[in-house]
Design a protein around this motif. Structure first.
Motif, PDB file in Angstrom:
ATOM      1  N   LEU A  93      -8.191  12.869 102.683  1.00 49.31           N
ATOM      2  CA  LEU A  93      -7.099  12.923 101.711  1.00 49.31           C
ATOM      3  C   LEU A  93      -5.916  13.623 102.385  1.00 49.31           C
ATOM      4  O   LEU A  93      -6.085  14.310 103.390  1.00 49.31           O
ATOM      5  N   PHE A  94      -4.730  13.452 101.803  1.00 50.62           N
ATOM      6  CA  PHE A  94      -3.585  14.213 102.317  1.00 50.62           C
ATOM      7  C   PHE A  94      -3.639  15.604 101.693  1.00 50.62           C
ATOM      8  O   PHE A  94      -3.462  15.734 100.475  1.00 50.62           O
ATOM      9  N   PRO A  95      -3.922  16.637 102.478  1.00 46.55           N
ATOM     10  CA  PRO A  95      -4.222  17.952 101.895  1.00 46.55           C
ATOM     11  C   PRO A  95      -3.074  18.552 101.088  1.00 46.55           C
ATOM     12  O   PRO A  95      -3.308  19.225 100.095  1.00 46.55           O
ATOM     13  N   GLN A  96      -1.826  18.322 101.495  1.00 45.34           N
ATOM     14  CA  GLN A  96      -0.709  18.962 100.801  1.00 45.34           C
ATOM     15  C   GLN A  96      -0.216  18.176  99.588  1.00 45.34           C
ATOM     16  O   GLN A  96       0.629  18.637  98.836  1.00 45.34           O
ATOM     17  N   MET A  97      -0.743  16.969  99.406  1.00 46.91           N
ATOM     18  CA  MET A  97      -0.348  16.190  98.228  1.00 46.91           C
ATOM     19  C   MET A  97      -1.276  16.514  97.074  1.00 46.91           C
ATOM     20  O   MET A  97      -2.435  16.880  97.285  1.00 46.91           O
ATOM     21  N   THR A  98      -0.763  16.334  95.854  1.00 47.54           N
ATOM     22  CA  THR A  98      -1.639  16.512  94.692  1.00 47.54           C
ATOM     23  C   THR A  98      -2.557  15.295  94.605  1.00 47.54           C
ATOM     24  O   THR A  98      -2.353  14.287  95.291  1.00 47.54           O
ATOM     25  N   ILE A  99      -3.530  15.414  93.716  1.00 44.44           N
ATOM     26  CA  ILE A  99      -4.452  14.291  93.509  1.00 44.44           C
ATOM     27  C   ILE A  99      -3.679  13.070  93.046  1.00 44.44           C
ATOM     28  O   ILE A  99      -3.870  11.959  93.536  1.00 44.44           O
ATOM     29  N   ALA A 100      -2.756  13.282  92.079  1.00 47.76           N
ATOM     30  CA  ALA A 100      -1.965  12.168  91.571  1.00 47.76           C
ATOM     31  C   ALA A 100      -1.192  11.488  92.704  1.00 47.76           C
ATOM     32  O   ALA A 100      -1.169  10.258  92.814  1.00 47.76           O
ATOM     33  N   GLN A 101      -0.596  12.312  93.579  1.00 44.22           N
ATOM     34  CA  GLN A 101       0.177  11.734  94.697  1.00 44.22           C
ATOM     35  C   GLN A 101      -0.727  10.973  95.659  1.00 44.22           C
ATOM     36  O   GLN A 101      -0.379   9.909  96.152  1.00 44.22           O
ATOM     37  N   ASN A 102      -1.892  11.540  95.933  1.00 41.12           N
ATOM     38  CA  ASN A 102      -2.845  10.864  96.810  1.00 41.12           C
ATOM     39  C   ASN A 102      -3.219   9.486  96.272  1.00 41.12           C
ATOM     40  O   ASN A 102      -3.291   8.512  97.012  1.00 41.12           O
ATOM     41  N   LEU A 133      -5.606  16.440  88.208  1.00 38.52           N
ATOM     42  CA  LEU A 133      -4.524  15.572  88.661  1.00 38.52           C
ATOM     43  C   LEU A 133      -3.408  16.290  89.422  1.00 38.52           C
ATOM     44  O   LEU A 133      -2.861  15.774  90.383  1.00 38.52           O
ATOM     45  N   ASN A 134      -3.061  17.507  88.982  1.00 39.20           N
ATOM     46  CA  ASN A 134      -1.922  18.188  89.606  1.00 39.20           C
ATOM     47  C   ASN A 134      -2.325  19.218  90.650  1.00 39.20           C
ATOM     48  O   ASN A 134      -1.486  19.957  91.159  1.00 39.20           O
ATOM     49  N   ARG A 135      -3.611  19.256  90.952  1.00 38.74           N
ATOM     50  CA  ARG A 135      -4.080  20.183  91.982  1.00 38.74           C
ATOM     51  C   ARG A 135      -3.836  19.578  93.363  1.00 38.74           C
ATOM     52  O   ARG A 135      -3.868  18.378  93.553  1.00 38.74           O
ATOM     53  N   LYS A 136      -3.615  20.453  94.328  1.00 40.71           N
ATOM     54  CA  LYS A 136      -3.481  19.962  95.708  1.00 40.71           C
ATOM     55  C   LYS A 136      -4.870  19.614  96.241  1.00 40.71           C
ATOM     56  O   LYS A 136      -5.846  20.306  95.955  1.00 40.71           O
ATOM     57  N   ALA A 137      -4.935  18.559  97.035  1.00 41.20           N
ATOM     58  CA  ALA A 137      -6.220  18.103  97.556  1.00 41.20           C
ATOM     59  C   ALA A 137      -6.948  19.215  98.300  1.00 41.20           C
ATOM     60  O   ALA A 137      -8.159  19.361  98.199  1.00 41.20           O
ATOM     61  N   SER A 138      -6.158  20.026  99.034  1.00 40.00           N
ATOM     62  CA  SER A 138      -6.786  21.062  99.858  1.00 40.00           C
ATOM     63  C   SER A 138      -7.469  22.150  99.025  1.00 40.00           C
ATOM     64  O   SER A 138      -8.272  22.907  99.538  1.00 40.00           O
ATOM     65  N   SER A 139      -7.148  22.217  97.727  1.00 40.92           N
ATOM     66  CA  SER A 139      -7.726  23.272  96.900  1.00 40.92           C
ATOM     67  C   SER A 139      -9.025  22.838  96.217  1.00 40.92           C
ATOM     68  O   SER A 139      -9.628  23.599  95.475  1.00 40.92           O
TER      69      SER A 139
END
Lengths: 297, 132
Positions: A93-102, A133-139
């Motif tokens: 996943l793109f770590p700095q993007m949110t789930i929604a953005q991914n 949805l609004n959490r960052k993938a890396s978290s």
């Protein structure tokens, strides 16, 4: 979408020398197939060739009427044109993007925004991801990230879902949950799925068909019970069923199993009970000598 | 499920049935199966196989017991016992491996089976399965 037909040949250099991969198989539309076998047998290479990440020497890949690869006709579609879902062991996943953005990023090629949003929300709901949805993938935890990776893989309605040991890094409990999510998605979206797995329990829980690969060839193919049990056990009284419950009773355990429409009970010793939990698909075996036949008409 | 490793000692076939003798350490076990050797590729003299039988099918008797039809006899040492209200789980050691017998608690008490006892484990020929 139609059936997937695959015929591939390629010489690969593996850890233990040259491997001559030579396989041919069909995946019926809507089927769930697991590719098993020892490390270095060529399982991942097959997935990569179907995905368009590794070029075969010759053969063909057809998805319904659509040709992805045909060495005789000189056709070789690039990975981006094949439109399949692919999930690896690492989530990518793109770590700095949110789930929604991914998820939206994965879907950007698609045209109809409204329909896309509807599909995204349906998938998110099915996979209990809406709150993230609004959490960052890396978290996110490993299991959560892999759930997002799975959701992302099917957003574009892939005609074929390819999974390369997607749950191998997860703990047993999380793995079991992920299997449930995967089965739900597979059925709801009528996906055709090809998954690499080493785990026998996972294979029995998920697959309609298992293909065992050894040194680049398919050496055994059939339903889970045919591949894992029928081959070598002499017992003649065999059924497959699903574990409903397990109850400790004195020094033994009573396991209730649903076989077809009937519930049966089996006494199990504690040595074997650790390996069983409700929901497991199991084979019941006894000898032809034991059952008593009673006429009912 | 108890599981002991051995090698096929002999095979006798009549119609659909085969009587297979398997040599384990310090004993020969016999099993009767509904298979002919041509139907099961590992059914060959000398092949390594497992004999499988359920814990609840293991009968316990005193070592000197005679005049009984049970063909499969394993002279074991009791490792320990787990007594329930009705049943008792007896852990046994045999040179070919460990096995478990589940019998009634009453039987264990009548035979005075204790950890360290020598005991004969009997299994009926038709209760044994084979596997590769």
């Amino acid at each position: 979408m139609g059936e997937v037909r695959v015929r591939l040949k390629k010489s690969l250099s593996g850890a233990s020398g040259l491997l001559k991969l030579d396989v041919a198989f069909n995946l019926p539309a809507g089927s769930f197939t697991i590719l098993g076998g020892p490390s270095g047998a060529g399982k991942t290479s097959i997935l990569r060739m179907i995905a368009g990440l590794l070029k075969p020497e010759n053969g063909e890949i057809y998805v319904g009427e659509q040709c992805w690869y045909d060495s005789k006709k000189g056709i070789y579609l690039k990975a981006q044109k094949r439109l399949q879902g692919f999930v690896f062991q690492d989530y990518a996943l793109f770590p700095q993007m949110t789930i929604a953005q991914n998820l939206e990023f994965a879907a950007s090629a698609s045209q109809n925004r409204a329909k896309l949003q509807e599909r995204i929300s349906q998938i998110l709901e099915m996979m209990d991801l809406t709150s993230l949805l609004n959490r960052k993938a890396s978290s996110l935890s490993g299991g959560q990230q892999q759930r997002v990776a799975l959701a992302r893989a099917i957003i574009r309605k892939p005609p074929l879902l390819l999974l390369d040991e997607p749950f191998a890094a997860l703990d047993p409990e999380m793995r079991k949950k992920m299997q449930e999510y995967l089965l739900k998605l597979h059925r709801e979206f009528k996906l055709t799925t090809l998954m690499v797995s080493h785990d026998q329990g996972e294979s029995i829980n998920l697959a309609d068909t298992i293909m065992m690969l050894s040194e680049g060839k398919i050496v055994n193919q059939g339903s889970p019970e045919e591949v894992f049990a029928h081959s070598n056990l002499s017992g003649k009284f065999r059924f497959t069923g699903e574990v409903l419950s397990i109850q400790a009773s004195d020094v033994v355990f009573v396991v209730s199993i649903l076989v077809g429409k009937n519930m049966v009970k089996v006494i199990v010793d504690k040595n074997e009970i650790d390996q069983l939990s409700p929901g497991d698909h199991v084979m019941l075996v006894s000898k032809a000598f034991n059952p008593i036949i009673k006429k009912i008409s | 499920m108890n599981r002991l490793k051995g090698n096929i000692h002999s095979i006798e076939t009549k119609d659909q049935l085969s009587l297979v003798k398997v040599e384990v350490k310090e004993s020969i076990l016999s099993t009767i199966i509904v298979n002919r050797p041509e139907e099961l590729d590992y059914l060959r003299k000398g092949n390594e196989v497992y004999v499988l039988f359920k814990e609840t099918e293991v009968v316990l008797g005193l070592p000197e017991l005679t005049g009984i039809s049970l063909q499969n006899r394993l002279l074991c040492k009791v490792i320990d016992l787990e007594k329930g209200a009705l049943l008792c789980r007896v852990n046994l050691n045999h040179p070919s491996g460990q096995l478990v017998s589940i019998v009634t608690r009453r039987a264990v008490e009548e035979l005075d089976i204790q950890a360290g006892s020598q005991i004969m484990a009997f299994i009926k020929t038709n209760e044994m399965m084979l596997s590769e």
